[in-house]
Motif scaffolding. Structure first.
Motif, PDB file in Angstrom:
ATOM      1  N   LEU A 345      50.733  23.899   7.562  1.00 43.43           N
ATOM      2  CA  LEU A 345      51.796  23.650   8.533  1.00 43.43           C
ATOM      3  C   LEU A 345      51.416  22.471   9.433  1.00 43.43           C
ATOM      4  N   SER A 346      50.150  22.393   9.848  1.00 46.85           N
ATOM      5  CA  SER A 346      49.693  21.287  10.696  1.00 46.85           C
ATOM      6  C   SER A 346      49.810  19.945   9.972  1.00 46.85           C
ATOM      7  N   GLY A 347      49.448  19.921   8.669  1.00 48.26           N
ATOM      8  CA  GLY A 347      49.535  18.685   7.900  1.00 48.26           C
ATOM      9  C   GLY A 347      50.967  18.199   7.755  1.00 48.26           C
ATOM     10  N   MET A 348      51.923  19.130   7.508  1.00 50.11           N
ATOM     11  CA  MET A 348      53.334  18.760   7.391  1.00 50.11           C
ATOM     12  C   MET A 348      53.834  18.138   8.687  1.00 50.11           C
ATOM     13  N   LEU A 349      53.442  18.728   9.813  1.00 51.33           N
ATOM     14  CA  LEU A 349      53.911  18.197  11.086  1.00 51.33           C
ATOM     15  C   LEU A 349      53.300  16.827  11.381  1.00 51.33           C
ATOM     16  N   GLN A 350      52.037  16.647  11.020  1.00 46.26           N
ATOM     17  CA  GLN A 350      51.393  15.353  11.248  1.00 46.26           C
ATOM     18  C   GLN A 350      51.992  14.244  10.374  1.00 46.26           C
ATOM     19  N   LEU A 351      52.462  14.606   9.153  1.00 52.89           N
ATOM     20  CA  LEU A 351      53.092  13.629   8.262  1.00 52.89           C
ATOM     21  C   LEU A 351      54.553  13.391   8.599  1.00 52.89           C
ATOM     22  N   GLY A 352      55.057  14.106   9.589  1.00 49.06           N
ATOM     23  CA  GLY A 352      56.442  13.931   9.998  1.00 49.06           C
ATOM     24  C   GLY A 352      57.441  14.651   9.112  1.00 49.06           C
ATOM     25  N   LYS A 353      56.961  15.523   8.232  1.00 50.13           N
ATOM     26  CA  LYS A 353      57.869  16.261   7.347  1.00 50.13           C
ATOM     27  C   LYS A 353      58.292  17.541   8.059  1.00 50.13           C
ATOM     28  N   THR A 355      61.270  18.888   8.240  1.00 44.53           N
ATOM     29  CA  THR A 355      62.168  19.747   7.466  1.00 44.53           C
ATOM     30  C   THR A 355      61.374  20.658   6.547  1.00 44.53           C
ATOM     31  N   ASP A 356      60.342  20.087   5.883  1.00 46.49           N
ATOM     32  CA  ASP A 356      59.508  20.916   5.002  1.00 46.49           C
ATOM     33  C   ASP A 356      58.735  21.965   5.800  1.00 46.49           C
ATOM     34  N   ALA A 357      58.315  21.585   6.998  1.00 43.95           N
ATOM     35  CA  ALA A 357      57.586  22.543   7.844  1.00 43.95           C
ATOM     36  C   ALA A 357      58.483  23.697   8.245  1.00 43.95           C
ATOM     37  N   ILE A 358      59.742  23.358   8.607  1.00 48.39           N
ATOM     38  CA  ILE A 358      60.693  24.422   8.988  1.00 48.39           C
ATOM     39  C   ILE A 358      60.964  25.321   7.802  1.00 48.39           C
ATOM     40  N   GLN A 362      60.254  29.216   7.520  1.00 51.62           N
ATOM     41  CA  GLN A 362      61.370  30.109   7.215  1.00 51.62           C
ATOM     42  C   GLN A 362      61.025  31.033   6.067  1.00 51.62           C
ATOM     43  N   GLN A 363      60.331  30.489   5.043  1.00 48.54           N
ATOM     44  CA  GLN A 363      59.952  31.311   3.900  1.00 48.54           C
ATOM     45  C   GLN A 363      58.984  32.419   4.324  1.00 48.54           C
ATOM     46  N   GLU A 364      58.063  32.055   5.230  1.00 50.28           N
ATOM     47  CA  GLU A 364      57.092  33.048   5.679  1.00 50.28           C
ATOM     48  C   GLU A 364      57.728  34.127   6.543  1.00 50.28           C
TER      49      GLU A 364
END
Length: 534
Positions: A345-353, A355-358, A362-364
């Protein structure tokens, strides 16, 4: 102050207080009764004399200024009675008779005579006359309905007091007897207490009792003392830990039979037969070594003392260690898995993704939210709802799928009922989680829960993907210490407690192996039995 001195002082003080109160009441009543008796006797004597024609004629003569000779006649009558004096007066209150001859012809002393002369009443007074204080009884003398004089019959207080004093002597003797009896009983009681308490003071007895209890509880071996009927009289903390059910206090063990908590240990005590005896017994999956000592004194057998401890050999200790290491590895793997998800989750947010983080979050949370919504919407009992949420979190940590039937519905109940429902559901869910987790290599681990109280019954169903119940113990699964769990750890308490609670609510419990190869436990409780706790 020692107990004997305190008891002696209390006995004397209590006896004295009782004697003083009773004596005062008796003296008061005796004095009043005696005075009333003198008054009634004096009035009655006066009424008899008021009918004497010789007295009436003498008074009539006095009223006509003729001096009558009445003294000797009255004194002769007085000598035959207990009266101190009998005084006859005319209508002018002039004495016609008196024990003292010099006071004849003089006015009666005291204004209480005029009530009889003026109104013609019968009455008594306590007043001081020429002879001293006396109880004076007045009777009017009448002739043809007209008051012509009066008679005063007196009883001197000194004479009355002397008679009362004689009665007081008898009362004093009775008081002395009461004191002697009280002292004798106190002496016997002190002697009995001295023998019973071995000349110990209560503080020392309490101290020794507390000291013995501390010593017992400091011993790591389990110790139980039972009487000849195997009722538990003493139990230390180690024995409580080995035998105790959930929330069972020491007081709930005392005076209960040993067979209620361990039938096998009870059989060993029976086999001892008032001699030292050693034997092995089991509680659940654990084997214990018991040393049984007889308790005897000069009067005979008192019971037994049982000392027992876990009979573990080296291989069993190794297996226990392996079990703990495996559990530790499971916790480590769960911690690692959770850390990986946070890093992702931290990596997705750092890459600016974002939508993928959300989507990842959501899946979790979808399944978690679904379960929470089902609990909030369908389970109105806050106790049970909190339990289900806690068990869902536990299932998630163990990697077990946790689902609640969409038709689940449970109303709120009184706290007493809610506590019992929590215990029943909690133990069934814990057993289901463990069974599903142990069979995870054969099929995906999952449990399903269904609750309903829409009709006349509360229905609780818990289904798991475990291997089921061994047929060898299927008929005894609700007995204390009987368990389908494998290994040497202590089990067999949860279902026993569930069975006891269901029985107290007059409900039923059943289990079956379904066509889907799952184990289903079903509990049925009558709502009428639950509502009586409101």
């Amino acid at each position: 102050m020692k107990l004997k001195s305190h008891l002696a002082l209390s006995t004397v003080a209590t006896s004295s207080a009782i004697v003083i109160v009773v004596t005062t009441v008796i003296f008061f009543l005796l004095q009043n009764i005696y005075q009333k008796g003198l008054e009634e006797r004096g009035i009655e004597l006066g009424r008899v004399l008021s009918q004497d024609h010789e007295i009436i004629n003498a008074v009539e003569q006095s009223n006509r200024n003729i001096t009558p000779d009445l003294e000797q006649y009255i004194e002769h009558l007085r000598a035959k009675t207990a009266a101190s004096y009998i005084v006859v007066v005319n209508k002018h209150a002039i004495r016609l008779s008196h024990p003292n001859h010099e006071r004849l012809g003089k006015t009666f002393i005291g204004d209480d005579i005029y009530r009889a002369l003026n109104t013609g009443e019968y009455y008594s007074t306590v007043a001081r006359g020429s002879l001293g204080n006396a109880i004076r009884n007045f009777v009017p003398l009448k002739n043809n309905g007209e008051v012509i004089g009066a008679i005063c019959i007196g009883y001197l207080s000194e004479k009355a007091f002397a008679i009362l004093l004689e009665q007081y002597g008898h009362i004093g003797l009775m008081i002395a007897i009461v004191y002697i009896i009280a002292i004798a009983m106190m002496t016997l009681l002190v002697f009995k207490m001295k023998r019973t308490f071995l000349n110990y003071e209560p503080e020392l007895i309490v101290h020794k009792f507390s000291e013995n209890e501390l010593i017992l509880n400091s011993i790591r071996d389990a110790i139980i003392a039972v009487d000849n009927e195997q009722r538990i009289s003493t139990i230390n903390d180690s024995a409580l830990q080995q035998l105790s059910l959930d929330n069972t206090s020491r007081q709930e063990f005392l005076s209960q039979t040993l067979a209620r908590f361990s039938p096998t240990l009870s059989h060993l005590v029976l086999e001892a037969k008032q001699r030292f005896y050693q034997g092995d017994f089991t509680i659940g999956k654990l084997t214990y070594r018991a040393n049984i000592y007889p308790l005897q004194n000069a009067k005979g057998a008192l019971g037994h003392v049982v000392v027992f401890f876990a009979n573990l050999n080296q291989s069993e200790l190794e297996r226990e260690l392996v079990y703990l290491k495996n559990y530790s590895e499971l916790l480590r793997s769960k911690t690692h898995e959770h850390a990986n998800k946070l890093n992702t989750l931290s990596g997705m947010l750092q890459l600016g993704k974002n939508t993928d983080a959300i989507r990842f979050i959501q899946q979790e949370s979808d399944h978690y939210q679904a379960v929470i919504q089902t609990i909030v919407r369908s389970v109105h009992n806050s106790f049970v709802a909190g339990l289900l949420l806690a068990k869902f979190n536990k299932a998630t940590d163990m990697g077990i799928k946790f689902s609640i039937d969409q038709d689940t519905f449970l109303c709120n109940y009184a706290k007493t009922v809610s506590d019992k429902l929590v215990t029943i559901i909690g133990n069934l869910v814990d057993n289901a989680l463990l069974a599903a987790w142990k069979n995870r290599s054969q099929r995906p681990a999952e449990i399903q829960i269904y609750l309903s109280d829409r009709n006349q019954h509360v229905i609780i169903e818990v289904q798991d993907s475990g291997i089921g119940i061994n047929e060898a113990i299927a008929d005894r699964i609700l007995e204390f210490g009987v368990s389908s769990k494998q290994g040497d750890e202590q089990h067999g308490v949860g279902l026993y407690l569930v069975g006891q609670l269901i029985e107290s609510l007059e409900g039923t419990i059943d289990w079956e192996r379904t066509e889907q190869h799952t184990t289903l436990f079903s509990v049925y409780l009558n709502k009428n039995n639950l509502e009586q706790y409101d």
